[in-house]
Structure formats: C-alpha cells, structure tokens
Design a protein around this motif. Structure first.
Motif, PDB file in Angstrom:
ATOM      1  N   ILE A 132       0.870  -1.171   0.000  1.00  0.00           N
ATOM      2  CA  ILE A 132       0.000   0.000   0.000  1.00  0.00           C
ATOM      3  C   ILE A 132       0.906   1.218   0.000  1.00  0.00           C
ATOM      4  N   LYS A 133       0.906   1.932  -1.111  1.00  0.00           N
ATOM      5  CA  LYS A 133       1.820   3.054  -1.340  1.00  0.00           C
ATOM      6  C   LYS A 133       3.249   2.559  -1.130  1.00  0.00           C
ATOM      7  N   GLU A 134       3.977   3.125  -0.184  1.00  0.00           N
ATOM      8  CA  GLU A 134       5.369   2.701   0.048  1.00  0.00           C
ATOM      9  C   GLU A 134       5.491   1.619   1.116  1.00  0.00           C
ATOM     10  N   ARG A 135       4.388   1.268   1.750  1.00  0.00           N
ATOM     11  CA  ARG A 135       4.414   0.259   2.815  1.00  0.00           C
ATOM     12  C   ARG A 135       4.262  -1.132   2.213  1.00  0.00           C
ATOM     13  N   ARG A 136       5.196  -2.022   2.571  1.00  0.00           N
ATOM     14  CA  ARG A 136       5.169  -3.397   2.069  1.00  0.00           C
ATOM     15  C   ARG A 136       5.073  -4.351   3.246  1.00  0.00           C
ATOM     16  N   SER A 137       4.261  -5.371   3.106  1.00  0.00           N
ATOM     17  CA  SER A 137       4.180  -6.380   4.160  1.00  0.00           C
ATOM     18  C   SER A 137       5.417  -7.270   4.105  1.00  0.00           C
ATOM     19  N   ASP A 138       5.625  -8.026   5.165  1.00  0.00           N
ATOM     20  CA  ASP A 138       6.749  -8.963   5.190  1.00  0.00           C
ATOM     21  C   ASP A 138       6.591 -10.012   4.094  1.00  0.00           C
ATOM     22  N   GLY A 139       5.368 -10.478   3.898  1.00  0.00           N
ATOM     23  CA  GLY A 139       5.118 -11.456   2.843  1.00  0.00           C
ATOM     24  C   GLY A 139       5.460 -10.903   1.466  1.00  0.00           C
ATOM     25  N   TYR A 140       5.142  -9.645   1.230  1.00  0.00           N
ATOM     26  CA  TYR A 140       5.469  -8.992  -0.043  1.00  0.00           C
ATOM     27  C   TYR A 140       6.977  -8.909  -0.220  1.00  0.00           C
ATOM     28  N   LEU A 141       7.679  -8.488   0.822  1.00  0.00           N
ATOM     29  CA  LEU A 141       9.133  -8.345   0.734  1.00  0.00           C
ATOM     30  C   LEU A 141       9.812  -9.693   0.482  1.00  0.00           C
ATOM     31  N   ILE A 142       9.307 -10.739   1.094  1.00  0.00           N
ATOM     32  CA  ILE A 142       9.872 -12.077   0.875  1.00  0.00           C
ATOM     33  C   ILE A 142       9.683 -12.493  -0.591  1.00  0.00           C
ATOM     34  N   LEU A 143       8.463 -12.327  -1.114  1.00  0.00           N
ATOM     35  CA  LEU A 143       8.224 -12.678  -2.519  1.00  0.00           C
ATOM     36  C   LEU A 143       9.035 -11.795  -3.460  1.00  0.00           C
ATOM     37  N   GLN A 144       9.139 -10.517  -3.141  1.00  0.00           N
ATOM     38  CA  GLN A 144       9.934  -9.595  -3.954  1.00  0.00           C
ATOM     39  C   GLN A 144      11.391 -10.038  -3.992  1.00  0.00           C
ATOM     40  N   THR A 145      11.907 -10.464  -2.857  1.00  0.00           N
ATOM     41  CA  THR A 145      13.296 -10.927  -2.781  1.00  0.00           C
ATOM     42  C   THR A 145      13.489 -12.219  -3.567  1.00  0.00           C
ATOM     43  N   ILE A 146      12.552 -13.134  -3.442  1.00  0.00           N
ATOM     44  CA  ILE A 146      12.656 -14.413  -4.144  1.00  0.00           C
ATOM     45  C   ILE A 146      12.659 -14.206  -5.662  1.00  0.00           C
ATOM     46  N   PHE A 147      11.794 -13.320  -6.157  1.00  0.00           N
ATOM     47  CA  PHE A 147      11.637 -13.147  -7.598  1.00  0.00           C
ATOM     48  C   PHE A 147      12.462 -12.014  -8.179  1.00  0.00           C
ATOM     49  N   SER A 148      13.226 -11.316  -7.352  1.00  0.00           N
ATOM     50  CA  SER A 148      14.013 -10.186  -7.827  1.00  0.00           C
ATOM     51  C   SER A 148      15.279 -10.666  -8.519  1.00  0.00           C
ATOM     52  N   LYS A 149      15.607 -10.016  -9.614  1.00  0.00           N
ATOM     53  CA  LYS A 149      16.835 -10.333 -10.337  1.00  0.00           C
ATOM     54  C   LYS A 149      17.866  -9.225 -10.138  1.00  0.00           C
ATOM     55  N   LYS A 150      17.497  -8.207  -9.366  1.00  0.00           N
ATOM     56  CA  LYS A 150      18.388  -7.070  -9.154  1.00  0.00           C
ATOM     57  C   LYS A 150      19.416  -7.380  -8.080  1.00  0.00           C
TER      58      LYS A 150
END
Length: 159
Positions: A132-150
């Motif tokens: 939500i806007k700039e706030r990310r849940s822990d679950g979101y951050l975990i998925l973002q990290t798993i799928f991030s190529k950066k």
C-alpha cells in the motif's frame, strides 16, 4: 468491551506487539551481522530514543500505530539474509501468541486473550503479500526478494 480493555488494547497491546515484531527483525539482522539497526515504534513526533551497542530504538508520540525496522551493513545482504530478517518478525509474533495462549489457558482473562489474538493478527497480516503506497508487508518483501533479479541494496528497510 469496557473502556479499560479498549485502552489496554490501544496503549499496551498494540505497541508491545509492534515492539516484539520489530525486535524480531532486529534480532535476525544481528544474526547476519548488521552494522547498524534502527527500530522506530509509532508515528509522529519523536519522544524518546534509546541507543545501545549498534541498536537505536525511537519511540514516537503516536506509539500505538505500527513500527519500522531498518538495518544496514557495508557488505550487501544476500537474498536468504533478507528473507531471514523479514521472516523473523512474524515468527516472533507467532511465538509470543503461543506463549500468551498458554498463559491464557492457565490464567484465563481478557487481557491475555487480547495479547494472544493481537499477536496472531500481526503474524498473519504481515505474512500476506501486499503493498500500500510505500508500505510493504513482510510477505510482499519475501516474494519480492525471491523473484528479484536485481542486486541486493546496501541497506535493508522493513516497512
């Protein structure tokens, strides 16, 4: 619900549960060698800052509205380290929810029940991936990290 229970929920349970959650992130960051850890509890004007070792804890005027953990390290975090730091927040709430549940079974009262339920709530909600806007849940951050190529950034910030 009487006024005392509501005040207990807002002024004791919510900030304590947020502090437990953010302390979980901080403890995990410490295990992977964070150079600096910052915890912020609440929103608004800063009321008190406590510093010890490489941990800074800041309490804000509206201390019952959430928290933030931030950790920094000169060597970039590896993806598994970010996942570890992120995961330990909800796991800490789940652990304390279990503890409060056991205590509630021994000493049944609405105060322990609120501690149990609120910690379950925080563990559950933070595990769901959302942004939500700039706030990310822990679950979101975990998925973002798993799928991030950066490349992993130098700073890790949990919101």
């Amino acid at each position: 619900m009487d006024i005392y229970v509501l005040l207990y929920l807002v002024f004791i349970v919510a900030p304590l549960s947020s502090l437990l959650h953010e302390t979980g992130h901080a403890a995990a960051a410490r295990t992977v060698g964070a150079d600096q850890i910052t915890l912020s509890i609440g929103l608004g004007k800063r009321i008190k800052t406590i510093i010890f070792d490489n941990v800074q804890i800041t309490f804000h005027a509206i201390f019952f509205l959430g928290g933030l953990a931030k950790s920094e390290r000169l060597i970039p975090y590896k993806p598994w380290e970010i996942i570890w730091i992120t995961l330990v927040g909800p796991l800490t709430n789940a652990f304390f929810a279990l503890l409060f549940y056991i205590l509630y079974g021994i000493y049944p009262n609405e105060y322990l029940q609120l501690l149990f339920l609120f910690n379950v709530w925080i563990a559950f909600i933070n595990s769901i991936p959302f942004k939500i806007k700039e706030r990310r849940s822990d679950g979101y951050l975990i998925l973002q990290t798993i799928f991030s190529k950066k490349d992993t950034p130098f700073k890790f910030k949990h919101k």
